[in-house]
Motif scaffolding. Structure first.
Motif, short mmCIF file in Angstrom:
data_model
loop_
_atom_site.label_atom_id
_atom_site.label_comp_id
_atom_site.label_asym_id
_atom_site.label_seq_id
_atom_site.Cartn_x
_atom_site.Cartn_y
_atom_site.Cartn_z
N ALA A 236 51.71 60.58 56.20
CA ALA A 236 51.94 59.20 56.63
C ALA A 236 52.53 59.18 58.04
O ALA A 236 52.19 58.32 58.86
N ILE B 223 57.18 54.13 59.13
CA ILE B 223 56.21 54.35 58.06
C ILE B 223 56.27 53.17 57.12
O ILE B 223 57.35 52.81 56.63
N ASP C 14 50.70 53.07 55.06
CA ASP C 14 50.61 54.47 55.49
C ASP C 14 50.74 55.40 54.29
O ASP C 14 50.06 56.42 54.21
#
Lengths: 221, 168
Positions: free
Chosen positions: A93, A105, A109
């Protein structure tokens, strides 16, 4: 230098680059007691590198036959496996965020990373959980104390991020703003609205967790 | 351990793992700067799903071998049977030649069920490890002899403990 020689190449030919190096460095451990690799964060205790073995054991017991047992070796190995899973998903991610010049993130993701790594079966359950999670966000009164406290921390981050990164615009910014107005300061836990039979130890653990979060300064950049 | 309530009978959002610990593990990756609450929640939940999957498959292996106790060998076998899991976990597991418990030697009756012998498993380890060490730039190296030793490793000499390297 060593990082370059440890690229993790997935079966679909996808090269995850240097962010997988922390995982690969731990991959050369040949015994489960070889946990001296603290080069990533020297202040971390060994126990912080793994999820609590009690939680691991409890979840394992739920899916094995009623008369089955789990050896201690197995629990400890699974402890390492799930930590490796977290690092694996996180690395994937994080790679995506960097390619897209983002710093945070987010949920998409993680779902993308899980799909890329071959765990497609997890995506639908995760989306269901995420939908439920978002609904709970709008019902602050129903959230238990621990979760609410941690969510306030994240709201603090979200509001901070919105001031710096427009690309990270969330569709429910309004909800965050309004809930932030309603919610109390994130660092002062309160049990006026919701009471649970917390033991003193669990409260201390919660406070200690918050202290640990504080020690990781970049979480609040 | 503090247990969150179940909000509805159909879907539970109680988290089995402490979020602070999950976040700390995620932060071991120095490239990870910030993580949204959604992402943290999803990683925690997916880890639970992975753990349930691994435990379930390990229990199946134990049943096949007529065992009531799940041990290290069963976990390794379960990992090997699932390609995505094997890709990132096989190197993590202790080598099969290492005895897990002195009082539980491998019985001859159980051995035929193991497709690869212990040495075979080592070759599989080398097969998966070789491309990363020899040719990191290539996503798919043209040829990887399973028996071959890596010709040269200036950065690492098959050490069991990796040498800490601080890139920053």
């Amino acid at each position: 230098m060593e990082d370059e020689s440890h690229n993790n190449i997935l079966p679909n030919g996808f090269n995850t680059g240097s962010t997988e190096s922390p995982c690969l460095k731990t991959s050369t451990m040949t015994t489960q007691h070889n946990n001296n690799n603290n080069h990533q964060n020297h202040s971390n205790k060994e126990q912080d590198r793994f999820l609590p073995i009690a939680n691991v054991g409890r979840i394992m017991k739920k899916v094995i036959p009623p008369n089955g047992k789990i050896s201690k070796d197995a629990k400890e190995t699974v402890q390492e496996c799930v930590s490796e899973f977290i690092s694996f998903v996180t690395g994937e991610a994080s790679d995506k965020c960097q390619r897209e010049k983002r710093k945070t993130i987010n949920g998409d993701d993680v779902i993308w990373a899980i799909t890329t790594l071959g765990f497609e079966d997890y995506v639908e359950p995760l989306k269901t959980y995420l939908q439920k999670y978002k609904e709970i966000e709008g019902e602050k009164l129903n959230i238990p104390k621990q979760l609410r406290s941690e969510q306030r921390l994240h709201q603090h981050q979200q509001n901070h991020n919105n001031n710096h990164d427009e690309n990270n615009n969330q569709p429910f910014n309004g909800a965050y703003a309004s809930s932030n107005l309603i919610s109390q300061p994130p660092y002062v836990p309160t049990d006026q609205k919701f009471s649970l039979p917390f033991s003193p130890n669990s409260i201390q653990n919660q406070l200690r967790q918050q202290e640990q979060i504080d020690s990781v300064g970049h979480w609040y950049e | 351990m503090v247990m969150a309530e179940e909000e509805e009978s159909g879907v539970s959002i109680q988290l089995e793992f402490p979020k602070g610990r999950v976040k700390k593990i995620m932060a071991l990756d120095k490239d990870v700067k910030r993580v949204s609450s959604e992402a943290l929640f999803l990683v925690s939940r997916s880890t639970e799903l992975f753990l349930q999957f691994l435990a379930e498959k390990s229990a199946q292996v134990a049943i096949e071998k007529k065992r009531k106790t799940v041990n290290l060998e069963h976990i390794r076998e379960a990992v090997k049977r699932h390609q995505p899991t094997r890709d990132f976990l096989l190197d993590e597991l202790p080598p099969p030649s290492q005895p897990t418990k002195p009082d539980r030697p491998t019985q001859p009756a159980g051995r035929p069920k193991l497709d690869p012998p212990p040495r075979g498993t080592r070759r599989i380890d080398l097969f998966f490890r070789k491309p990363e060490l020899d040719d990191p730039a290539q996503a798919q190296p043209p040829e990887n002899p399973a028996q071959a030793q890596p010709p040269e490793n200036p950065d690492q000499d098959q050490a069991q403990s990796p040498v800490p390297v601080d890139e920053s």
